[in-house]
Design a protein around this motif. Sequence first.
Motif, mmCIF file in Angstrom:
data_model
loop_
_atom_site.group_PDB
_atom_site.id
_atom_site.type_symbol
_atom_site.label_atom_id
_atom_site.label_comp_id
_atom_site.label_asym_id
_atom_site.label_seq_id
_atom_site.Cartn_x
_atom_site.Cartn_y
_atom_site.Cartn_z
ATOM 1 N N HIS A 1 -2.453 18.292 38.519
ATOM 2 C CA HIS A 1 -2.611 16.894 37.688
ATOM 3 C C HIS A 1 -2.078 17.967 36.653
ATOM 4 O O HIS A 1 -2.121 18.799 36.213
ATOM 5 C CB HIS A 1 -3.286 16.510 38.249
ATOM 6 C CG HIS A 1 -4.650 16.764 36.749
ATOM 7 N ND1 HIS A 1 -5.451 18.012 37.066
ATOM 8 C CD2 HIS A 1 -4.605 16.275 35.242
ATOM 9 C CE1 HIS A 1 -5.578 18.558 35.473
ATOM 10 N NE2 HIS A 1 -5.683 17.041 34.930
ATOM 11 N N PHE B 1 -7.731 13.028 39.115
ATOM 12 C CA PHE B 1 -8.360 12.489 40.644
ATOM 13 C C PHE B 1 -6.492 11.325 41.325
ATOM 14 O O PHE B 1 -6.661 11.398 42.556
ATOM 15 C CB PHE B 1 -8.690 11.085 40.036
ATOM 16 C CG PHE B 1 -8.767 9.911 41.507
ATOM 17 C CD1 PHE B 1 -10.166 9.598 42.127
ATOM 18 C CD2 PHE B 1 -7.788 8.792 41.364
ATOM 19 C CE1 PHE B 1 -9.670 8.659 43.535
ATOM 20 C CE2 PHE B 1 -7.732 8.107 42.404
ATOM 21 C CZ PHE B 1 -8.896 8.201 43.364
ATOM 22 N N ASP B 2 -5.763 12.340 40.747
ATOM 23 C CA ASP B 2 -3.679 12.199 41.104
ATOM 24 C C ASP B 2 -4.635 13.406 42.746
ATOM 25 O O ASP B 2 -3.651 13.043 43.281
ATOM 26 C CB ASP B 2 -3.174 12.502 40.005
ATOM 27 C CG ASP B 2 -2.823 11.602 39.164
ATOM 28 O OD1 ASP B 2 -3.339 10.404 39.295
ATOM 29 O OD2 ASP B 2 -2.824 11.880 37.992
ATOM 30 N N THR C 1 -6.413 13.856 44.555
ATOM 31 C CA THR C 1 -7.505 12.904 45.595
ATOM 32 C C THR C 1 -6.256 11.741 46.465
ATOM 33 O O THR C 1 -6.362 11.727 47.752
ATOM 34 C CB THR C 1 -8.381 11.716 45.136
ATOM 35 O OG1 THR C 1 -9.659 12.859 44.402
ATOM 36 C CG2 THR C 1 -9.671 11.385 46.454
ATOM 37 N N ARG C 2 -5.621 11.287 45.727
ATOM 38 C CA ARG C 2 -4.359 10.579 46.515
ATOM 39 C C ARG C 2 -3.666 11.178 46.601
ATOM 40 O O ARG C 2 -2.937 10.501 47.887
ATOM 41 C CB ARG C 2 -3.848 9.743 44.822
ATOM 42 C CG ARG C 2 -4.462 8.383 44.346
ATOM 43 C CD ARG C 2 -3.775 7.751 43.085
ATOM 44 N NE ARG C 2 -2.049 7.442 43.300
ATOM 45 C CZ ARG C 2 -1.672 7.841 42.544
ATOM 46 N NH1 ARG C 2 -1.544 8.614 41.479
ATOM 47 N NH2 ARG C 2 0.161 7.867 42.438
ATOM 48 N N TYR D 1 -4.969 12.015 49.944
ATOM 49 C CA TYR D 1 -4.876 10.674 51.054
ATOM 50 C C TYR D 1 -3.370 10.735 51.337
ATOM 51 O O TYR D 1 -3.161 10.912 52.786
ATOM 52 C CB TYR D 1 -5.654 9.465 50.294
ATOM 53 C CG TYR D 1 -5.021 8.652 50.730
ATOM 54 C CD1 TYR D 1 -5.464 7.688 52.090
ATOM 55 C CD2 TYR D 1 -3.731 7.525 51.101
ATOM 56 C CE1 TYR D 1 -5.506 6.864 52.947
ATOM 57 C CE2 TYR D 1 -3.420 6.542 51.830
ATOM 58 C CZ TYR D 1 -4.210 5.758 52.020
ATOM 59 O OH TYR D 1 -4.280 4.714 53.266
ATOM 60 N N HIS D 2 -2.104 10.853 50.758
ATOM 61 C CA HIS D 2 -0.614 10.444 51.656
ATOM 62 C C HIS D 2 0.176 11.385 52.316
ATOM 63 O O HIS D 2 0.741 11.246 53.083
ATOM 64 C CB HIS D 2 0.049 10.659 49.990
ATOM 65 C CG HIS D 2 0.095 8.569 49.625
ATOM 66 N ND1 HIS D 2 0.235 7.928 50.137
ATOM 67 C CD2 HIS D 2 -0.966 8.666 47.971
ATOM 68 C CE1 HIS D 2 0.052 6.484 49.458
ATOM 69 N NE2 HIS D 2 -0.731 7.688 48.296
ATOM 70 N N MET E 1 4.793 10.879 41.672
ATOM 71 C CA MET E 1 3.280 10.706 41.793
ATOM 72 C C MET E 1 2.644 11.201 40.178
ATOM 73 O O MET E 1 1.459 11.225 39.883
ATOM 74 C CB MET E 1 2.720 11.493 42.577
ATOM 75 C CG MET E 1 2.900 10.267 44.162
ATOM 76 S SD MET E 1 1.959 10.867 45.582
ATOM 77 C CE MET E 1 0.699 10.705 45.128
#
Length: 162
Positions: free
Chosen positions: A85, A93-94, A96-97, A100-101, A131
């Motif tokens: 990050h 938290f980025d 985690t995103r 997911y992707h 992102m």
Amino acid sequence: MIHFSKLIRQGQGLAPVLLKRAASITLDWDVRQKSRFESTDSAGRQVGVFLQRGQVVRGGDVLVGDDGSLLKVQAAPQAVLRISHCSEHGTPFDLTRASYHLGNRHVPIELQPDHLKIEPDHVLADMLRAMHLIVHEVHESFEPENGAYGEHGGGHHHGHEH
């Protein structure tokens, strides 16, 4: 050629002195995810690995040969994208995103507390940079997750079934 068909996860239960004497084999992820392959070990022996279908070999695992010999598996460094990050433009938290992707695209991914690793892919690297993540190509070992229904799917349960 020595045949290896038994796998001991992380050499559990083996005496350190036995592991110290064992030959080793260094393999990248592409080979370690196969259940059948041939290679040459650190002692110069030709080895054939014949595991159950779907069984994946991890760095630190030990293979047992038909002759009783042990073979330590090492994860070879390989080209991977290391994703972290950006403290200036985002938060942890980025990651985690990003997981997911990447998971939605069924990309093999290694999860670490402060970074992710995937195999090189310029399209995914561009998506991750968009992102606001930091993406570096590095030469490191790669140990992606097994997935929810991976090779250990039937073994360990926590009693969450309702």
